[in-house]
Design a protein around this motif. Sequence first.
Motif, PDB file in Angstrom:
ATOM      1  N   GLY A   1       0.825  -1.206   0.000  1.00 30.51           N
ATOM      2  CA  GLY A   1       0.000   0.000   0.000  1.00 30.51           C
ATOM      3  C   GLY A   1       0.859   1.255   0.000  1.00 30.51           C
ATOM      4  O   GLY A   1       1.981   1.251   0.514  1.00 30.51           O
ATOM      5  N   ARG A   2       0.341   2.316  -0.565  1.00 30.29           N
ATOM      6  CA  ARG A   2       1.098   3.563  -0.708  1.00 30.29           C
ATOM      7  C   ARG A   2       0.516   4.676   0.176  1.00 30.29           C
ATOM      8  O   ARG A   2      -0.703   4.788   0.318  1.00 30.29           O
ATOM      9  N   LEU A   3       1.423   5.491   0.716  1.00 31.66           N
ATOM     10  CA  LEU A   3       1.065   6.712   1.436  1.00 31.66           C
ATOM     11  C   LEU A   3       1.731   7.868   0.712  1.00 31.66           C
ATOM     12  O   LEU A   3       2.954   7.905   0.571  1.00 31.66           O
ATOM     13  N   SER A   4       0.933   8.810   0.222  1.00 32.20           N
ATOM     14  CA  SER A   4       1.433   9.933  -0.563  1.00 32.20           C
ATOM     15  C   SER A   4       1.029  11.238   0.105  1.00 32.20           C
ATOM     16  O   SER A   4      -0.150  11.437   0.421  1.00 32.20           O
ATOM     17  N   VAL A   5       2.005  12.131   0.309  1.00 32.74           N
ATOM     18  CA  VAL A   5       1.759  13.377   1.035  1.00 32.74           C
ATOM     19  C   VAL A   5       2.275  14.568   0.244  1.00 32.74           C
ATOM     20  O   VAL A   5       3.444  14.601  -0.146  1.00 32.74           O
ATOM     21  N   ILE A   6       1.404  15.560   0.046  1.00 35.26           N
ATOM     22  CA  ILE A   6       1.807  16.822  -0.574  1.00 35.26           C
ATOM     23  C   ILE A   6       1.880  17.894   0.506  1.00 35.26           C
ATOM     24  O   ILE A   6       0.905  18.125   1.237  1.00 35.26           O
ATOM     25  N   THR A   7       3.049  18.523   0.629  1.00 35.13           N
ATOM     26  CA  THR A   7       3.235  19.619   1.579  1.00 35.13           C
ATOM     27  C   THR A   7       3.410  20.929   0.821  1.00 35.13           C
ATOM     28  O   THR A   7       3.731  20.935  -0.361  1.00 35.13           O
ATOM     29  N   PHE A   8       3.253  22.038   1.569  1.00 38.95           N
ATOM     30  CA  PHE A   8       3.343  23.351   0.931  1.00 38.95           C
ATOM     31  C   PHE A   8       4.285  24.315   1.639  1.00 38.95           C
ATOM     32  O   PHE A   8       4.424  25.454   1.207  1.00 38.95           O
TER      33      PHE A   8
END
Length: 302
Positions: free
Chosen positions: A227-234
């Motif tokens: 399974g994948r965990l994908s995180v977009i930060t700013f």
Amino acid sequence: MKHYSVLKDELIDSLNIKENGVYVDATVGYAGDAQEILKRIKRGYLFAFDQDPVAVEFSTNTLKNIGNNFKIFNANFVEMPELLKNVGLVDGIIFDLGFSSPQIDDESRGFSFMHDGPLDMRMSSKGKSAKEIIDTYSIEKLTQVFFQYGEEKMSKVIAKNIIKQKENITTTLELVEVIKKAVGANYFYKNHPERKIFQALRIEVNDELKVLETVLPEAIKLLKKGGRLSVITFHSLEDRIVKNIFKKYSEVDELLKGEKDIPEEYRPLIKIVNKKPILPSAKELAENSRSASAKLRVVERI
């Protein structure tokens, strides 16, 4: 309501979506990413979270046009482990930590230093507003918030002037004006400290960094193998937290490195998919300037 989902194609591709998979959108917002997931999981299921009741209502109506195999919780994503405790392990989780354009551009929410509105900044109606923080925090505490969450070198000067003028600060543009006078016009127009101060207040109001630190390890444990965990930060504060937690859970403990037989409970839980963060393309930057600071990091459960 128009919303541009940053790094949408890269985020969706990173999940390796299965048609019968179970996925979690921890920050559903206005369903930009959720729509793409739901289109691909005809025999799967999508769980989503958002504190903002307006966003939840909009996304619910939007996703119903695609299918009924979803559930949106009007809750902070820190509640994910509790609310999904009976679901079992999932195939993928996404966090898009940016604010939706409708939220930023809604003057009544008080998120933007470019629009006049009340000093609120709450994602939900719970907790202290930005105005209450300005009215009740000491100079020392306000300075700490600005320095820690805004990384602003003139935090003390700005905090002192805000406290001095707090009775006259009721709107976002009134706060901007006080910041401008505190630091001087030349500094203000060169470095735009109002951006950092608004970021710091928003983080404090919504406790953003603490809840992120709390939920990421739990999200990792919710993943199936593969399974994948994908995180977009700013911004750098978020990205540092994500990077450090991913590093911690992808490595063997320092005390056990080099050992041949490492007990299972001390083995890495994840592997890092992209060693360097994925950044917006030149095309995306041209289409949406708000994507400039975005970074996508992806890990896989092993």
